[in-house]
Design a protein around this motif. Structure first.
Motif, short mmCIF file in Angstrom:
data_model
loop_
_atom_site.label_atom_id
_atom_site.label_comp_id
_atom_site.label_asym_id
_atom_site.label_seq_id
_atom_site.Cartn_x
_atom_site.Cartn_y
_atom_site.Cartn_z
N UNK A 99 90.13 19.00 -6.25
CA UNK A 99 89.80 18.26 -7.31
C UNK A 99 88.40 17.65 -7.05
N UNK A 100 87.50 17.73 -8.19
CA UNK A 100 86.31 17.58 -8.24
C UNK A 100 86.28 15.88 -8.35
N UNK A 101 85.42 15.45 -7.29
CA UNK A 101 85.06 14.09 -7.22
C UNK A 101 83.91 13.42 -8.23
N UNK A 102 82.70 14.38 -7.82
CA UNK A 102 81.29 13.84 -8.71
C UNK A 102 81.44 14.22 -10.03
N UNK A 103 80.91 13.25 -10.96
CA UNK A 103 80.88 13.69 -12.31
C UNK A 103 80.31 15.07 -12.72
N UNK A 145 82.92 17.68 -12.12
CA UNK A 145 83.82 17.63 -12.83
C UNK A 145 83.42 18.18 -14.35
N UNK A 146 82.12 17.86 -14.73
CA UNK A 146 81.59 18.58 -16.08
C UNK A 146 81.45 19.81 -16.09
N UNK A 147 81.04 20.77 -14.95
CA UNK A 147 81.03 21.96 -14.98
C UNK A 147 82.24 22.47 -14.29
N UNK A 148 83.31 21.78 -14.16
CA UNK A 148 84.49 22.44 -13.20
C UNK A 148 84.96 23.67 -13.85
#
Length: 298
Positions: free
Chosen positions: A60-64, A67-70
């Protein structure tokens, strides 16, 4: 009196021929049954191996910014997996698809699914492994490779399932071995049936030889008759197998026809005819070489 004797002789001859044909048919039927089991076991094992999948779950991506480029990061990873030698196909499963898969697996209704938190199920990558890589050691190695990527959180444990597939292969090898043993038993049984038939005619064979008939002339009718009996027995065995498989295949969820069945058909015909002809030739030749007095205790 002569007619009664002829009728009795013909009746015994027919009975002997029927016994030989039935013996050959039964033996070849069982041999063909082994063949069907081996062919379909191998086919089913290959089918299972072609469906073998490993699922890896993304962290799970925690940094914004992550998250944006997940999605792009995940897609790049999926594309890199396609270059791997052990990968047959790859499918990316996003959070929404993961939720739908969970719904189907748990048998939930739409209103029940709405109770789940959004993003509860992590995105994953579903990898179908090439059949030649499906064994415990190689699957374990593949799992370690996938787990080693920083982007991957966990990989589902499939080593035990790969072990089951490997054991299926071992079972197939045992079945092939049993089929070979049964082939030898088949040869012995068919040979004994025909030898008994020739034994009953040993005096006729010797009489023909004593009146000057050539060995080829004496043996030819017996060989031709055995050829026909072996062919008839093989055809009866194939008919019985065909009827059995026609009704059994749909219930076992297997196809009615398999390309390897042609080898079973050829094998049954060859075994039935070849054993019948060779056994008859050898038995007839044996009695031609014996002295007349030896016929009584041979």
């Amino acid at each position: 009196m002569s007619r009664a004797s002829d009728r009795m002789y013909q009746s015994r001859l027919r009975s002997s021929n029927i016994t030989v044909v039935v013996s050959i048919a039964l033996v070849l039927f069982l041999l063909g049954l082994f063949g069907l089991i081996v062919v379909n076991s191998n086919d089913y094992a290959e089918h299972l191996k072609n469906q073998f999948e490993i699922e890896a779950y993304f962290k799970e991506a925690k940094d914004q910014r992550d998250i944006d480029k997940e999605k792009e990061t995940h897609q790049a990873f999926v594309d890199s997996l396609r270059q791997r030698a052990f990968i047959k196909s790859v499918k990316y499963v996003n959070k929404q698809e993961a939720l739908l898969i969970a719904k189907n697996q748990l048998g939930l209704k739409k209103e029940d699914v709405d109770l789940f938190e959004e993003g509860l199920f992590p995105p994953s990558v579903l990898m179908t492994i090439k059949p030649q890589y499906v064994d415990s050691a190689q699957v374990d190695s593949i799992t370690k490779i996938i787990s080693g990527y920083e982007i991957i959180d966990s990989v589902n444990d499939t080593s035990s399932l790969a072990g089951i597939y490997q054991r299926i292969d071992n079972i197939i090898y045992w079945l092939v071995g049993l089929a070979a043993v049964f082939l030898i038993i088949s040869i012995v049984l068919i040979n004994n049936s025909l030898r008994l038939k020739i034994f009953a005619k040993r005096f006729t064979i010797k009489t023909m030889q004593l009146v000057g008939a050539k060995r080829r002339f004496i043996i030819a009718p017996f060989v031709i008759q055995s050829f026909l009996l072996g062919l008839l027995g093989a055809i009866l065995a194939l008919l019985a197998l065909g009827i059995l498989w026609y009704y059994a295949a749909p219930k076992l969820h297997l196809s009615i026809w398999h390309n390897d069945f042609i080898w079973i058909i050829i094998g049954i015909l060859a075994v039935g005819i070849l054993i019948a002809v060779v056994s008859t030739f050898l038995a007839s030749w044996r009695y031609l070489k014996l002295r007349t007095d030896q016929l009584y205790y041979s």
